[in-house]
Design a protein around this motif. Sequence first.
Motif, short mmCIF file in Angstrom:
data_model
loop_
_atom_site.label_atom_id
_atom_site.label_comp_id
_atom_site.label_asym_id
_atom_site.label_seq_id
_atom_site.Cartn_x
_atom_site.Cartn_y
_atom_site.Cartn_z
N ASP A 107 65.26 159.65 72.69
CA ASP A 107 65.06 158.85 74.02
C ASP A 107 64.93 157.40 73.82
N ALA A 108 64.88 156.96 72.68
CA ALA A 108 64.69 155.62 72.54
C ALA A 108 66.17 154.76 72.22
N THR A 109 66.94 155.06 73.39
CA THR A 109 68.35 154.48 73.57
C THR A 109 68.27 153.17 74.27
N ASP A 110 69.32 152.40 73.80
CA ASP A 110 69.47 151.07 74.72
C ASP A 110 69.20 151.43 76.33
N THR A 111 69.81 152.32 76.73
CA THR A 111 70.04 152.63 77.97
C THR A 111 68.47 152.89 78.78
N ASN A 112 67.85 153.85 77.74
CA ASN A 112 66.47 154.08 78.29
C ASN A 112 65.63 152.98 78.08
N ALA A 113 65.82 152.28 77.08
CA ALA A 113 64.85 150.83 76.96
C ALA A 113 64.87 149.90 78.03
N ARG A 114 66.17 149.97 78.65
CA ARG A 114 66.31 148.96 79.66
C ARG A 114 65.68 149.53 81.01
N ILE A 115 65.70 150.78 81.06
CA ILE A 115 65.02 151.47 82.28
C ILE A 115 63.55 151.30 82.20
N TRP A 116 63.11 151.56 81.08
CA TRP A 116 61.56 151.27 80.61
C TRP A 116 61.21 150.02 80.79
N ALA A 117 61.87 149.08 80.22
CA ALA A 117 61.76 147.61 80.69
C ALA A 117 61.48 147.17 81.83
N GLU A 118 62.38 147.71 82.82
CA GLU A 118 62.44 147.51 84.18
C GLU A 118 61.02 147.92 84.89
N LYS A 119 60.35 149.01 84.39
CA LYS A 119 59.37 149.53 85.14
C LYS A 119 58.07 148.95 84.63
N MET A 120 58.38 148.02 83.26
CA MET A 120 57.24 147.38 82.85
C MET A 120 57.17 145.70 83.62
N THR A 121 57.99 145.59 84.38
CA THR A 121 57.90 143.94 84.98
C THR A 121 56.63 143.79 85.39
N PRO A 122 56.19 142.76 85.45
CA PRO A 122 56.67 141.57 84.88
C PRO A 122 56.42 141.10 83.41
N THR A 123 56.17 142.36 82.67
CA THR A 123 55.85 142.09 81.14
C THR A 123 57.19 141.94 80.26
N PRO A 124 57.42 141.02 79.60
CA PRO A 124 58.49 141.07 78.44
C PRO A 124 58.22 142.38 77.62
N VAL A 125 59.56 142.95 77.05
CA VAL A 125 59.47 143.78 76.43
C VAL A 125 60.34 143.78 75.18
N TYR A 126 59.84 144.20 74.15
CA TYR A 126 60.56 144.07 72.91
C TYR A 126 60.86 145.53 72.44
N ALA A 127 62.35 145.71 72.15
CA ALA A 127 62.46 147.09 71.76
C ALA A 127 62.81 146.82 70.02
N ILE A 128 61.97 147.50 69.21
CA ILE A 128 62.31 147.25 68.04
C ILE A 128 62.59 148.59 66.96
N ASP A 129 63.72 148.57 66.12
CA ASP A 129 63.83 149.83 65.29
C ASP A 129 62.64 149.81 64.19
N ASP A 130 63.21 150.80 63.32
CA ASP A 130 62.26 150.99 62.09
C ASP A 130 62.21 149.93 61.03
N GLU A 131 63.50 149.08 61.10
CA GLU A 131 63.53 147.86 60.29
C GLU A 131 63.25 146.56 60.79
#
Length: 126
Positions: free
Chosen positions: A66-90
């Motif tokens: 579920d942690a895809t680029d597409t889903n991250a963009r959708i989740w980030a939009e729902k968290m507006t106005p908060t900036p969102v960092y998506a980070i991998d395990d590295e």
Amino acid sequence: MKFLLTSSGISNPGIHNALLDLLGKPIEESNALFIPTAIYPHLTAHGAGLVDFAIIPHFCNPEFPDATDTNARIWAEKMTPTPVYAIDDESAVKVVDNQIDIISEGRWALFTPGNPEGPGLVLPKK
């Protein structure tokens, strides 16, 4: 306050060095607080009111489909106005007195309020 926020702990030399920098002394001479929040999806320091951003962990990890680029963009939009960092395990987000630095040997993205489609700065895994 100082934070080193990761999705998979101290997983590479860059994150290890960032931890040493934050501590200012060898690990064996230090006391640090570790809070394993990954068992609660998207619960981050933001959720605790400690920083002004949110984190999506395990970004683009095949073990977390579920942690895809597409889903991250959708989740980030729902968290507006908060900036969102998506980070991998590295990757990690290092915070010192509200100064944010990304420590990464992998992939990460920043989704900003009102602009969830970009820049999105998805960096390829080496």
